[in-house]
Design a protein around this motif. Structure first.
Motif, PDB file in Angstrom:
ATOM      1  N   LEU A   1       0.996  -1.150  -0.080  1.00  6.99           N
ATOM      2  CA  LEU A   1       0.061  -0.034   0.167  1.00  6.99           C
ATOM      3  C   LEU A   1       0.765   1.255   0.104  1.00  6.99           C
TER       4      LEU A   1
ATOM      5  N   LYS B   1       3.033   1.982  -1.715  1.00  4.81           N
ATOM      6  CA  LYS B   1       3.322   2.548  -3.397  1.00  4.81           C
ATOM      7  C   LYS B   1       2.217   3.731  -3.542  1.00  4.81           C
ATOM      8  N   ARG B   2       1.334   3.520  -3.057  1.00  3.15           N
ATOM      9  CA  ARG B   2       0.123   4.401  -3.477  1.00  3.15           C
ATOM     10  C   ARG B   2       0.257   5.842  -3.035  1.00  3.15           C
TER      11      ARG B   2
ATOM     12  N   GLU C   1     -12.819   4.441  -3.980  1.00  8.95           N
ATOM     13  CA  GLU C   1     -11.871   3.309  -4.015  1.00  8.95           C
ATOM     14  C   GLU C   1     -12.997   2.075  -3.360  1.00  8.95           C
TER      15      GLU C   1
ATOM     16  N   ARG D   1       1.586   8.010  -6.007  1.00  4.39           N
ATOM     17  CA  ARG D   1       0.645   8.174  -6.970  1.00  4.39           C
ATOM     18  C   ARG D   1      -0.377   9.110  -6.399  1.00  4.39           C
ATOM     19  N   GLU D   2      -0.908   9.030  -5.115  1.00  4.71           N
ATOM     20  CA  GLU D   2      -1.771  10.062  -4.564  1.00  4.71           C
ATOM     21  C   GLU D   2      -1.156  11.492  -4.600  1.00  4.71           C
TER      22      GLU D   2
END
Length: 485
Positions: free
Chosen positions: A5, A7-8, A280, A11-12
Motif C-alpha cells: 500500500l 506504493k500508493r 475506491e 501516486r496520490e
C-alpha cells in the motif's frame, strides 16, 4: 515484507498535488505566524519584566512646587527610601508637539539606546524611538522649539515611559503629539525654569510585601514635609504598567485562530479521504476480504495528512523563529516604546504549533476513518456505504414541475451539507458586516459621548487636599480637562 500500500502514496501525491500543496502552504503560513507571535510575545514579556531590574525602574515618583533642600531629602529618606532627582522640562516644539526632556539619568530609570548614542554636548538630543518613527524623524535631523535647536544623535527608550502617557489620568496615550527625550545635564541645567517640573523618583531600601500600604504611609510623610503636586506609586503608573498589562492579551485569540484553522483543515482532509474511500470502495472491499485489517487501512489513509502536518509544523516553526518573529516584534515596537530584547526558545510555542496540531489532526481523522471503514467488506464491494437505510422519503406534490421537484429532492437528500454551508455563510457575513460597521460604530460612540456629557469640566484630585487649602494651592493639586459639547 514491505507493505504494498505504501506504493500508493507517490501516486496520490501526483494525482492531488495541487490540493496537498495548498493545504501545506496554508498550514505553514498559519503555524509560522502563530509561532512567530508566541516567540516574539514571550521574548518581549521577558525583556519587559527584566527591565525593572536591568534599568532600575523607580518604585514611584512625586512632583513638588520647588526643589527640595537637603534637610527635606534627609527627612524623607528616613521612611526607608532612596530619592533621585528626576526633574524634567516640558518643551513645546514649533510643530505644536510636546517633549518631556530629562537630564541623562545615571542611577534610576536608565536609558536604553536603540540606535545612535546618547548626547555628548549641549547641541544634541536623544529622543524616544517611537515618537521619532511616528513623526518621521531620524538621527541627524534637527528639532526646534522657540528657544532651542538640537540635533538628534540617538533614538532611545525610557523604561518608565514604555507607553507614552503625557498624564497618568489620560484614557489613552499619544505617541504622535507627545514624546520624551534626554539631553546632557549641562544643557538641562541651563534650561528656563518656567517650564521645569521638580520630580523625584524613589526606590525602597527594602522591597515591601504590601506596596499599597507602604505607599499610603509614605504619602502621609510627604504631606508633612513638602507641598505635593503629584504622587504616583509605580503600581499606579500607566506609563510603566500599561504595556505589561496589554502584552500577551492577544495570545489567546491567535492560538484559538490556529486551532480553528487546524480543525478546518483536518475536516478537509477527512472529507477528501471520505470521497477517496467512496471512489475506491471496491478496492477497499477486496483488501478487507483478502485479510487486510481496518487498522492497517486507517494507518494508510492517515499517513499523508500527518506527514503534511509535520512538514508544515517544521517549516512553519523555522519561519516563526526567523522572518515572522521579526515581523511580530515590529508590531509591538510600532505600539509601544520598548527596550531591546533577545529571542528566547519557547517550549510552549513548540507544543502549541507542533504537538497540538498533530494531535488534533490525528484524532479528527481517526474518528472519521474509523467510522467510514467500519462497514463490512461486502458493503464496500457493493458500493453501499450508507450506515442506515432511509426509512421513508418525504412526499412531494405531483403538481410541482419536474425540475423543481428534482431540485427539491436533491436539497432534502443533502440537507446536512446545505445546513453546514448556510451556517458558514452566516458567520462569514456577520464578520464582514461587523468589520464594515466598525468605523461608523466608533464615530457614533464618539458623538454620543459628547452629547451625553453631564459637565463641561472634570476635576481629578491628584493628592489629598484640605478643605482649608487656598484656591491657588488647590489648583496646583488638580488637573482639569475641558470638554466642548
Amino acid at each position: 515484507m514491505k507493505n504494498p500500500l505504501n506504493k500508493r502514496f507517490i501516486r496520490e501525491l501526483k494525482e492531488d498535488w495541487s490540493k496537498y500543496l495548498v493545504i501545506f502552504l496554508l498550514m505553514t503560513g498559519m503555524i509560522g505566524l502563530v509561532s512567530g507571535f508566541i516567540v516574539a510575545d514571550e521574548s518581549m514579556i521577558k525583556a519587559y519584566n527584566e527591565s525593572f531590574e536591568k534599568y532600575t525602574i523607580e518604585d514611584g515618583h512625586f512632583n513638588v512646587d520647588k526643589k527640595l533642600n537637603n534637610q527635606s531629602l534627609i527627612n524623607i529618606s528616613k521612611a526607608g527610601v532612596r530619592l533621585y532627582d528626576h526633574s524634567y522640562v516640558e518643551e513645546t516644539l514649533i510643530n505644536g508637539n510636546k517633549l518631556c526632556i530629562f537630564a541623562t539619568p545615571q542611577s534610576v530609570n536608565k536609558v536604553c539606546v536603540m540606535k545612535g548614542r546618547l548626547p555628548q554636548n549641549d547641541k544634541e538630543i536623544a529622543i524616544d524611538r517611537m515618537y521619532a518613527v511616528n513623526n518621521k524623524l531620524s538621527i541627524g535631523d534637527t528639532i526646534k522649539s522657540q528657544n532651542h535647536s538640537l540635533k538628534i544623535c540617538g533614538l532611545v527608550a525610557l523604561p518608565d515611559y514604555s507607553a507614552l502617557f503625557e498624564n497618568n489620568s489620560d484614557t489613552m496615550f499619544d505617541a504622535i503629539k507627545f514624546g520624551v527625550a534626554v539631553v546632557q545635564p549641562s544643557l538641562f541645567n541651563q534650561w528656563d525654569t518656567t517650564h521645569m517640573t521638580y520630580s523625584y523618583s524613589w526606590l525602597y531600601t527594602n522591597k515591601p510585601k504590601n506596596e499599597e500600604k507602604k505607599s499610603e504611609s509614605f504619602l502621609k510623610l510627604l504631606n508633612k514635609e513638602v507641598h505635593l503636586e503629584e504622587y504616583i506609586p509605580q503600581y499606579e503608573n500607566q506609563a510603566i504598567h500599561f504595556t505589561g498589562d496589554d502584552m500577551g492579551s492577544d495570545g489567546v485569540m491567535v492560538r484559538l485562530l490556529l486551532y480553528i484553522m487546524i480543525v478546518i483543515i483536518a475536516f478537509v482532509f477527512a472529507v477528501t479521504m471520505t470521497n477517496t474511500i467512496q471512489k475506491e470502495s471496491n478496492v477497499i472491499g477486496t483488501l478487507l476480504a483478502s485479510g487486510y485489517t481496518k487498522k492497517e487501512l486507517i494507518s494508510h489513509y492517515m499517513t499523508l495528512p500527518i506527514i503534511v502536518t509535520l512538514m508544515s509544523a517544521l517549516i512553519g516553526n523555522i519561519l516563526g523563529y526567523t522572518y515572522f518573529r521579526t515581523t511580530m516584534a515590529n508590531l509591538y515596537y510600532a505600539s509601544y516604546s520598548l527596550t531591546t530584547y533577545q529571542t528566547v526558545w519557547s517550549a510552549s510555542a513548540f507544543i502549541q504549533t507542533t504537538i497540538i496540531p498533530v494531535i488534533l489532526m490525528f484524532i479528527i481523522n481517526l474518528f472519521i476513518l474509523n467510522r467510514q471503514l467500519s462497514l463490512s467488506p461486502l458493503k464496500f464491494l457493493r458500493r453501499d456505504l450508507k450506515r442506515h437505510k432511509q426509512s421513508h422519503v418525504m412526499p412531494l406534490s405531483q403538481r410541482i414541475p419536474f425540475i423543481t421537484h428534482f431540485r427539491t429532492r436533491i436539497i432534502l437528500q443533502n440537507k446536512a451539507h446545505y445546513l453546514v454551508m448556510f451556517i458558514g455563510l452566516m458567520f462569514t457575513n456577520m464578520i464582514l458586516l461587523f468589520g464594515l460597521a466598525m468605523p461608523d460604530i466608533i464615530n457614533s460612540y464618539g458623538t454620543n459621548i459628547k452629547q451625553n456629557m453631564f459637565a463641561n469640566y472634570q476635576y481629578i484630585l491628584k493628592v489629598p487636599a484640605s478643605l482649608q487649602s487656598s484656591e491657588k494651592s488647590f489648583s496646583n493639586m488638580i488637573e482639569a480637562y475641558t470638554f466642548t459639547k
